[in-house]
Motif scaffolding. Sequence first.
Motif, PDB file in Angstrom:
ATOM      1  N   LEU A 121       8.343  -3.816   2.682  1.00  0.00           N
ATOM      2  CA  LEU A 121       9.525  -2.952   2.701  1.00  0.00           C
ATOM      3  C   LEU A 121       9.349  -1.761   1.750  1.00  0.00           C
ATOM      4  CD1 LEU A 121      12.247  -5.738   2.840  1.00  0.00           C
ATOM      5  CD2 LEU A 121      11.533  -4.250   4.707  1.00  0.00           C
ATOM      6  N   ALA A 122       8.667  -1.999   0.633  1.00  0.00           N
ATOM      7  CA  ALA A 122       8.384  -0.897  -0.302  1.00  0.00           C
ATOM      8  C   ALA A 122       7.516   0.144   0.400  1.00  0.00           C
ATOM      9  CB  ALA A 122       7.688  -1.427  -1.547  1.00  0.00           C
ATOM     10  N   ARG A 123       6.599  -0.336   1.231  1.00  0.00           N
ATOM     11  CA  ARG A 123       5.733   0.587   1.982  1.00  0.00           C
ATOM     12  C   ARG A 123       6.581   1.527   2.836  1.00  0.00           C
ATOM     13  NH1 ARG A 123       2.563  -0.561   6.833  1.00  0.00           N
ATOM     14  NH2 ARG A 123       4.502  -1.607   7.451  1.00  0.00           N
ATOM     15  N   GLU A 124       7.647   0.994   3.423  1.00  0.00           N
ATOM     16  CA  GLU A 124       8.533   1.837   4.248  1.00  0.00           C
ATOM     17  C   GLU A 124       9.174   2.921   3.386  1.00  0.00           C
ATOM     18  OE1 GLU A 124       8.710   1.466   7.532  1.00  0.00           O
ATOM     19  OE2 GLU A 124       7.239  -0.139   7.213  1.00  0.00           O
ATOM     20  N   GLU A 125       9.594   2.546   2.190  1.00  0.00           N
ATOM     21  CA  GLU A 125      10.242   3.516   1.295  1.00  0.00           C
ATOM     22  C   GLU A 125       9.242   4.547   0.780  1.00  0.00           C
ATOM     23  OE1 GLU A 125      13.561   3.592   0.860  1.00  0.00           O
ATOM     24  OE2 GLU A 125      13.566   1.926   2.267  1.00  0.00           O
ATOM     25  N   ILE A 126       8.021   4.106   0.541  1.00  0.00           N
ATOM     26  CA  ILE A 126       6.982   5.010   0.023  1.00  0.00           C
ATOM     27  C   ILE A 126       6.612   6.044   1.090  1.00  0.00           C
ATOM     28  CG2 ILE A 126       4.528   5.081  -0.640  1.00  0.00           C
ATOM     29  CD1 ILE A 126       5.120   2.372  -2.148  1.00  0.00           C
ATOM     30  N   GLY A 127       6.613   5.602   2.334  1.00  0.00           N
ATOM     31  CA  GLY A 127       6.400   6.521   3.459  1.00  0.00           C
ATOM     32  C   GLY A 127       5.178   7.403   3.295  1.00  0.00           C
ATOM     33  N   ASP A 128       5.392   8.727   3.349  1.00  0.00           N
ATOM     34  CA  ASP A 128       4.268   9.670   3.304  1.00  0.00           C
ATOM     35  C   ASP A 128       3.938  10.145   1.898  1.00  0.00           C
ATOM     36  OD1 ASP A 128       4.188   9.562   6.014  1.00  0.00           O
ATOM     37  OD2 ASP A 128       5.500  11.320   6.299  1.00  0.00           O
ATOM     38  N   LEU A 129       4.540   9.544   0.915  1.00  0.00           N
ATOM     39  CA  LEU A 129       4.246   9.953  -0.463  1.00  0.00           C
ATOM     40  C   LEU A 129       2.728   9.959  -0.645  1.00  0.00           C
ATOM     41  CD1 LEU A 129       6.222  10.326  -2.936  1.00  0.00           C
ATOM     42  CD2 LEU A 129       5.450   8.068  -3.664  1.00  0.00           C
ATOM     43  N   PRO A 130       2.183  11.025  -1.263  1.00  0.00           N
ATOM     44  CA  PRO A 130       0.728  11.015  -1.432  1.00  0.00           C
ATOM     45  C   PRO A 130       0.291  10.021  -2.502  1.00  0.00           C
ATOM     46  CG  PRO A 130       1.690  12.980  -2.426  1.00  0.00           C
ATOM     47  CD  PRO A 130       2.816  12.239  -1.768  1.00  0.00           C
ATOM     48  N   GLY A 131      -0.990   9.795  -2.597  1.00  0.00           N
ATOM     49  CA  GLY A 131      -1.519   8.977  -3.688  1.00  0.00           C
ATOM     50  C   GLY A 131      -2.280   7.753  -3.216  1.00  0.00           C
ATOM     51  N   SER A 132      -3.111   7.280  -4.113  1.00  0.00           N
ATOM     52  CA  SER A 132      -3.889   6.066  -3.862  1.00  0.00           C
ATOM     53  C   SER A 132      -3.037   4.858  -4.201  1.00  0.00           C
ATOM     54  CB  SER A 132      -5.133   6.057  -4.756  1.00  0.00           C
ATOM     55  OG  SER A 132      -5.940   7.159  -4.464  1.00  0.00           O
ATOM     56  N   ILE A 133      -3.596   3.680  -3.971  1.00  0.00           N
ATOM     57  CA  ILE A 133      -2.950   2.448  -4.418  1.00  0.00           C
ATOM     58  C   ILE A 133      -3.943   1.691  -5.307  1.00  0.00           C
ATOM     59  CG2 ILE A 133      -1.388   2.320  -2.449  1.00  0.00           C
ATOM     60  CD1 ILE A 133      -3.211   0.127  -1.271  1.00  0.00           C
ATOM     61  N   ALA A 134      -3.425   0.789  -6.127  1.00  0.00           N
ATOM     62  CA  ALA A 134      -4.317   0.089  -7.060  1.00  0.00           C
ATOM     63  C   ALA A 134      -3.763  -1.279  -7.396  1.00  0.00           C
ATOM     64  CB  ALA A 134      -4.450   0.902  -8.359  1.00  0.00           C
ATOM     65  N   GLU A 135      -4.689  -2.201  -7.659  1.00  0.00           N
ATOM     66  CA  GLU A 135      -4.279  -3.451  -8.289  1.00  0.00           C
ATOM     67  C   GLU A 135      -5.139  -3.664  -9.530  1.00  0.00           C
ATOM     68  OE1 GLU A 135      -4.556  -7.651  -6.634  1.00  0.00           O
ATOM     69  OE2 GLU A 135      -2.450  -7.572  -7.272  1.00  0.00           O
ATOM     70  N   ALA A 136      -4.481  -3.957 -10.651  1.00  0.00           N
ATOM     71  CA  ALA A 136      -5.185  -4.329 -11.868  1.00  0.00           C
ATOM     72  C   ALA A 136      -4.879  -5.797 -12.111  1.00  0.00           C
ATOM     73  CB  ALA A 136      -4.726  -3.464 -13.036  1.00  0.00           C
ATOM     74  N   GLY A 137      -5.917  -6.632 -11.986  1.00  0.00           N
ATOM     75  CA  GLY A 137      -5.756  -8.091 -11.986  1.00  0.00           C
ATOM     76  C   GLY A 137      -5.827  -8.559 -10.542  1.00  0.00           C
ATOM     77  N   VAL A 138      -7.049  -8.684 -10.037  1.00  0.00           N
ATOM     78  CA  VAL A 138      -7.273  -8.881  -8.594  1.00  0.00           C
ATOM     79  C   VAL A 138      -7.613 -10.334  -8.263  1.00  0.00           C
ATOM     80  CG1 VAL A 138      -8.765  -8.178  -6.665  1.00  0.00           C
ATOM     81  CG2 VAL A 138      -8.137  -6.499  -8.413  1.00  0.00           C
ATOM     82  N   LEU A 139      -8.284 -10.987  -9.181  1.00  0.00           N
ATOM     83  CA  LEU A 139      -8.835 -12.325  -8.967  1.00  0.00           C
ATOM     84  C   LEU A 139      -9.656 -12.331  -7.673  1.00  0.00           C
ATOM     85  CD1 LEU A 139      -8.972 -15.052 -10.382  1.00  0.00           C
ATOM     86  CD2 LEU A 139      -6.951 -15.766  -9.119  1.00  0.00           C
ATOM     87  N   TYR A 140      -9.312 -13.123  -6.665  1.00  0.00           N
ATOM     88  CA  TYR A 140     -10.085 -13.012  -5.429  1.00  0.00           C
ATOM     89  C   TYR A 140      -9.333 -12.281  -4.334  1.00  0.00           C
ATOM     90  CZ  TYR A 140      -8.435 -17.784  -6.158  1.00  0.00           C
ATOM     91  OH  TYR A 140      -7.733 -18.879  -6.554  1.00  0.00           O
ATOM     92  N   GLY A 141      -8.369 -11.469  -4.737  1.00  0.00           N
ATOM     93  CA  GLY A 141      -7.834 -10.462  -3.823  1.00  0.00           C
ATOM     94  C   GLY A 141      -6.734 -10.918  -2.886  1.00  0.00           C
ATOM     95  N   SER A 142      -6.003 -11.987  -3.246  1.00  0.00           N
ATOM     96  CA  SER A 142      -4.956 -12.458  -2.341  1.00  0.00           C
ATOM     97  C   SER A 142      -3.924 -11.357  -2.062  1.00  0.00           C
ATOM     98  CB  SER A 142      -4.241 -13.654  -2.943  1.00  0.00           C
ATOM     99  OG  SER A 142      -5.156 -14.666  -3.237  1.00  0.00           O
ATOM    100  N   PHE A 143      -3.359 -10.805  -3.117  1.00  0.00           N
ATOM    101  CA  PHE A 143      -2.331  -9.782  -2.928  1.00  0.00           C
ATOM    102  C   PHE A 143      -2.959  -8.443  -2.530  1.00  0.00           C
ATOM    103  CE2 PHE A 143       1.090  -6.875  -4.434  1.00  0.00           C
ATOM    104  CZ  PHE A 143       2.107  -7.385  -3.651  1.00  0.00           C
ATOM    105  N   ALA A 144      -4.134  -8.165  -3.079  1.00  0.00           N
ATOM    106  CA  ALA A 144      -4.810  -6.897  -2.763  1.00  0.00           C
ATOM    107  C   ALA A 144      -5.075  -6.782  -1.262  1.00  0.00           C
ATOM    108  CB  ALA A 144      -6.118  -6.801  -3.539  1.00  0.00           C
TER     109      ALA A 144
END
Length: 266
Positions: free
Chosen positions: A63-86
Amino acid sequence: MGLGLFWKSLALHQWIAKKCGMRVFFGPENTEPVYKMLHDEVSPTHFDLHDPYDYCRGRALELAREEIGDLPGSIAEAGVLYGSFARLMNRLFPDRKLFLYDTFEGHSKEDVGQASGNGYWRLDSGELEKGECLDYFTQLYKEATREEFNAPEDIPPVQVAEYVIARMPFPERCVPRVGRFPDTAAPDGEERFAFVSLDMNFYKPMRAGLEFFYPRLHEGGVIFAHDYNNPSQPGVKHAVRDMEELFGPFKKFPLPDHSGTLVIVK
Ligand SMILES: C[S@@+](CC[C@H](N)C(=O)[O-])C[C@H]1O[C@@H](n2cnc3c(N)ncnc32)[C@H](O)[C@@H]1O
């Protein structure tokens, strides 16, 4: 209207809506195609979208993705472990560069000690124990990683990152940053972000995460700070409070997911 009558009327509305094929809830039994795709394609064993708490965070991201829409920018995760959420992030933002910051070998010794709340672990007795959590978490993550990838004991962190990225739906979008955050963020000073997940348990890296990403987040961008309402990891809330002193009060809202993620919107 009395409460009993209210619930009865709500149930009746749901029944009518179901009969008419309308969607009234966001529950797993009645969801979007994207959610179903998330579950079928990318939900790994450790992030179970049919668990109501994981569902809450996963769906909040969608749902946050819907709100973010076309906003520019990269995405990041700090604390990835084996990438479940990433992996969910990569699936939901397929066109954006995804920076993945992790030691890929558990917590760093430098992250324990010093500032308030740093490296504390709340014992069952209620006491705060300092330091031991470092070994606990590091051992846990190392073992879990080896198990997850069926890898040898001495697997180097760079190779762990490769395993993680190989499982991503869009691996070509991923930029691994292997080593201790924030040292590994040095090349990314010019980056701007639309969404960031911070999940590093302790005060020091979480504080560093907010200090690095918040100024680089576009207006309307979103940060998920995991473990904010996790009583066993009080360093996270300390970090948020201290960064609010630096940046001013965040616009924020807590999620009722596993470990209590805090959503910050710039
Ligand atoms: C709770 S796990 C992350 C879980 C992950 N977000 C998921 O979806 O399963 C915490 C991770 O933070 C990493 N970490 C903690 N402090 C760090 C630091 N200063 N630099 C880089 N990684 C760090 C650990 O190596 C560990 O993999």
